[in-house]
Write a protein that holds these residues in place. Sequence first.
Motif, PDB file in Angstrom:
ATOM      1  N   UNK A 335      -1.807  -8.737 -14.007  1.00  0.00           N
ATOM      2  CA  UNK A 335      -2.344  -7.389 -13.809  1.00  0.00           C
ATOM      3  C   UNK A 335      -3.772  -7.244 -14.319  1.00  0.00           C
ATOM      4  N   UNK A 336      -4.200  -8.127 -15.218  1.00  0.00           N
ATOM      5  CA  UNK A 336      -5.484  -7.923 -15.907  1.00  0.00           C
ATOM      6  C   UNK A 336      -6.680  -7.789 -14.965  1.00  0.00           C
ATOM      7  N   UNK A 337      -6.903  -8.712 -14.011  1.00  0.00           N
ATOM      8  CA  UNK A 337      -8.087  -8.550 -13.142  1.00  0.00           C
ATOM      9  C   UNK A 337      -8.037  -7.279 -12.302  1.00  0.00           C
ATOM     10  N   UNK A 338      -6.842  -6.871 -11.877  1.00  0.00           N
ATOM     11  CA  UNK A 338      -6.713  -5.652 -11.084  1.00  0.00           C
ATOM     12  C   UNK A 338      -7.017  -4.416 -11.938  1.00  0.00           C
ATOM     13  N   UNK A 339      -6.502  -4.419 -13.154  1.00  0.00           N
ATOM     14  CA  UNK A 339      -6.741  -3.284 -14.042  1.00  0.00           C
ATOM     15  C   UNK A 339      -8.214  -3.199 -14.430  1.00  0.00           C
ATOM     16  N   UNK A 340      -8.849  -4.357 -14.673  1.00  0.00           N
ATOM     17  CA  UNK A 340     -10.279  -4.378 -15.027  1.00  0.00           C
ATOM     18  C   UNK A 340     -11.124  -3.815 -13.884  1.00  0.00           C
ATOM     19  N   UNK A 350     -13.966   9.262 -11.943  1.00  0.00           N
ATOM     20  CA  UNK A 350     -12.905   9.558 -12.919  1.00  0.00           C
ATOM     21  C   UNK A 350     -11.649  10.162 -12.308  1.00  0.00           C
ATOM     22  N   UNK A 351     -11.758  10.721 -11.092  1.00  0.00           N
ATOM     23  CA  UNK A 351     -10.604  11.339 -10.468  1.00  0.00           C
ATOM     24  C   UNK A 351      -9.546  10.317 -10.049  1.00  0.00           C
ATOM     25  N   UNK A 352      -9.855   9.018 -10.136  1.00  0.00           N
ATOM     26  CA  UNK A 352      -8.850   8.005  -9.829  1.00  0.00           C
ATOM     27  C   UNK A 352      -7.712   8.020 -10.850  1.00  0.00           C
ATOM     28  N   UNK A 353      -8.006   8.408 -12.087  1.00  0.00           N
ATOM     29  CA  UNK A 353      -6.977   8.521 -13.136  1.00  0.00           C
ATOM     30  C   UNK A 353      -6.106   7.258 -13.185  1.00  0.00           C
ATOM     31  N   UNK A 354      -6.734   6.115 -13.378  1.00  0.00           N
ATOM     32  CA  UNK A 354      -6.002   4.854 -13.438  1.00  0.00           C
ATOM     33  C   UNK A 354      -5.131   4.817 -14.691  1.00  0.00           C
ATOM     34  N   UNK A 355      -3.840   4.499 -14.521  1.00  0.00           N
ATOM     35  CA  UNK A 355      -2.930   4.402 -15.665  1.00  0.00           C
ATOM     36  C   UNK A 355      -2.212   3.063 -15.629  1.00  0.00           C
ATOM     37  N   UNK A 356      -1.880   2.556 -16.820  1.00  0.00           N
ATOM     38  CA  UNK A 356      -1.153   1.293 -16.963  1.00  0.00           C
ATOM     39  C   UNK A 356       0.109   1.552 -17.769  1.00  0.00           C
ATOM     40  N   UNK A 361       5.114  -2.612 -16.434  1.00  0.00           N
ATOM     41  CA  UNK A 361       4.041  -3.456 -15.905  1.00  0.00           C
ATOM     42  C   UNK A 361       3.538  -2.922 -14.566  1.00  0.00           C
ATOM     43  N   UNK A 362       3.095  -1.652 -14.584  1.00  0.00           N
ATOM     44  CA  UNK A 362       2.704  -0.998 -13.333  1.00  0.00           C
ATOM     45  C   UNK A 362       1.369  -0.286 -13.494  1.00  0.00           C
ATOM     46  N   UNK A 363       0.487  -0.469 -12.482  1.00  0.00           N
ATOM     47  CA  UNK A 363      -0.790   0.242 -12.417  1.00  0.00           C
ATOM     48  C   UNK A 363      -0.661   1.338 -11.366  1.00  0.00           C
ATOM     49  N   UNK A 364      -1.116   2.540 -11.700  1.00  0.00           N
ATOM     50  CA  UNK A 364      -1.066   3.659 -10.753  1.00  0.00           C
ATOM     51  C   UNK A 364      -2.447   4.300 -10.657  1.00  0.00           C
ATOM     52  N   UNK A 365      -2.766   4.817  -9.472  1.00  0.00           N
ATOM     53  CA  UNK A 365      -4.020   5.530  -9.242  1.00  0.00           C
ATOM     54  C   UNK A 365      -3.716   6.833  -8.517  1.00  0.00           C
ATOM     55  N   UNK A 366      -4.616   7.800  -8.663  1.00  0.00           N
ATOM     56  CA  UNK A 366      -4.469   9.088  -7.996  1.00  0.00           C
ATOM     57  C   UNK A 366      -5.582   9.243  -6.955  1.00  0.00           C
ATOM     58  N   UNK A 367      -5.204   9.706  -5.769  1.00  0.00           N
ATOM     59  CA  UNK A 367      -6.150   9.771  -4.657  1.00  0.00           C
ATOM     60  C   UNK A 367      -5.975  11.070  -3.884  1.00  0.00           C
ATOM     61  N   UNK A 368      -6.969  11.338  -3.014  1.00  0.00           N
ATOM     62  CA  UNK A 368      -6.934  12.539  -2.184  1.00  0.00           C
ATOM     63  C   UNK A 368      -6.231  12.318  -0.850  1.00  0.00           C
ATOM     64  N   UNK A 383     -16.046  -6.113  -3.632  1.00  0.00           N
ATOM     65  CA  UNK A 383     -16.762  -6.173  -4.905  1.00  0.00           C
ATOM     66  C   UNK A 383     -16.111  -7.089  -5.930  1.00  0.00           C
ATOM     67  N   UNK A 384     -14.787  -7.236  -5.846  1.00  0.00           N
ATOM     68  CA  UNK A 384     -14.089  -7.990  -6.893  1.00  0.00           C
ATOM     69  C   UNK A 384     -13.264  -9.157  -6.348  1.00  0.00           C
TER      70      UNK A 384
END
Length: 645
Positions: A335-340, A350-356, A361-368, A383-384
């Motif tokens: 998960x590390x490279x994805x979270x970075x 900042x509206x992505x509100x990335x949480x770990x 072991x789950x990454x979540x994002x908030x979108x429109x 980019x990555x």
Amino acid sequence: MKHIVAGIVAHVDAGKTTLSEAMLYQTGTVRTLGRVDNGDAFLDPDALEKKRGITIFSHQAQVQFDDLELTLLDTPGHVDFAAQMEQILPVLDYAILVVSAPDGVQGYTQTLWQLLQHYDVPTVIFVNKMDAVGVEKNALIDQLQTTLSDGCVPFDWTGALPEETAEAIAMQDEPALDELMTTGVLADKTIQRLIRQRDVFPCYFGAGLKMTGVPELLAGLNRWTVETPVEAEFGARVFKISHNDRNDRLTWVRVTGGSLATKATVLPDQKADQLLVYNGAKSTMVPELTAGRVGAIVGLNDTYPGQGLGTTPDSPTAVLQPVLDYAVQLDGQDAHPYLTALRQLEDEDPQLHVTWAEQVQEIRVQLMGPIQLEVLQEQLRLRFGLTVNFGEGSILYRETLTQPVEGVGHFEPLRHYAEVHLLMAPGEPGSGLTFATDCPVDVLGKNWQHQVLTSLDAKEHRGVLVGAPLTDVKITLINGRASTVHSVGGDFREATWRAVRQGLMMKRATGGNQLLEPWYHFRLTVNQDNVGRAMNDIQRMNGTFTTPETVGEQTLLTGTAPVATMQDYARDVQSYTHGTGQLDCVVAGYRPCHNAQEVIEAADYQPVSDLDNTPDSVFCAHGAGYPVAWDQVPTAAHVGYRTVR
């Protein structure tokens, strides 16, 4: 020269970027007229923008026309990227709202209008695509005045100010009307004042693609705008974070007062290593940014959009918020490279509100919406070098109260003491959480009251139905108690947070809590043959609609529906109309959830087990602290209830 900062805003496909290109070409800023569909637009330099043919990120251009020096900020038009557009509004002197003549004032256009009103941005309107077949100028003027403001006045005359235009302007302001009645004319300064006060909104008409109406718009900006007064001391407002090709972190600011020089200290231990002024994709290094100017600072690490620097305060909390939540499908990968990577993108938005979530072991994002999700996937790849899939989007719910309640929190482990009583009452829809105090200082000292209010604002409070964020509640400190020997600030933080949860639990037992969900305001255009299907679908999705309206050979349905039921409906529309239908959705805010009981049962949230948001209190006896369950706190409290339980 007079210098102003103007932003161009519009519903997607209204021709906003095309108008920007026309303004740049008209003023000689560019030698060739770029086209969005050709991928060579000056203000859409990003690879993703070229590929998709839409503006995704805000960009800056420098324009000179007569004695006007204009910093032009082009903004995204798609509703999925509205958060980036909103970030720009607090730094604008004026906005140029582009309206598509064939489409008129659409739902998102009205959302933009409300945002411009919220941020008090003087606005000029340009009605684009006037060369389209069937367009009637008078009908458009009527619509602008009906749906936006009576102050929408055509300004596209030549020569002297027409008498009927002067009367229309003067009718928006009593002193202006007195001036017109007394002298027979309106001074330019009077008209400038009315525009600045958002009493009058100059309207221009043309076609950006054919360069018609553009000279009149530029002349109007030159004549009717005035510079914003500036402060003597340094101040600036951050409106964007990005990274350049060298991965330098850029803090984009509008300087509101004084000046900023290279190597100046902006934040503790953080200096402006470089100052850059952009014109499209090209940047120029400058030694100083003076008041009124827009530029990017290299060397700052802790900035964020909306932040005030120097004497400038932070911008208000953003109005537009994401409504969908997505989980990254890691499929056993590290998960590390994805979270970075996502953390860097969250730094920019900042509206992505990335949480770990460590436990699962789950990454979540908030979108429109889905377009933003697709762009996020492409950003991660380009980019990555990361290929990412996301799970199905889930709805971001919120919770509120429908009845007032007094919540009590007590925190008294050994050698600590605090008790807090909060009156929590339903607030206006869309008001968020508001805090106040109505407690005499001889009951609870001013410093302790300050601790309570600070603690209320220090975290996101969770409801007790599904654990969703609490909103639209007014919380007032009405009582409390401190110890002259044992109380410290942290005690009141604990007591305050427990009081909020205890009050919510009190109402959970009596049905005083309410689950909210985001709703869309939609515009659905279909052929006559498809109207019955569309109406049945809307009712099936728990939506409502107004009387169908005939627009040319098609039928227009407008109304509201839950995001949960309509979020994927655009694909269905394209399918059953064979590509002739069109669905436009704009988030209309939060309303009562259409299937609340089903959502609550599925969530199976146990509020008492949420130890980070406990409703229970801690009391002390025989030299030791002991827990007291939330429903027993009222009888154990040291201060009596002041209001209704």
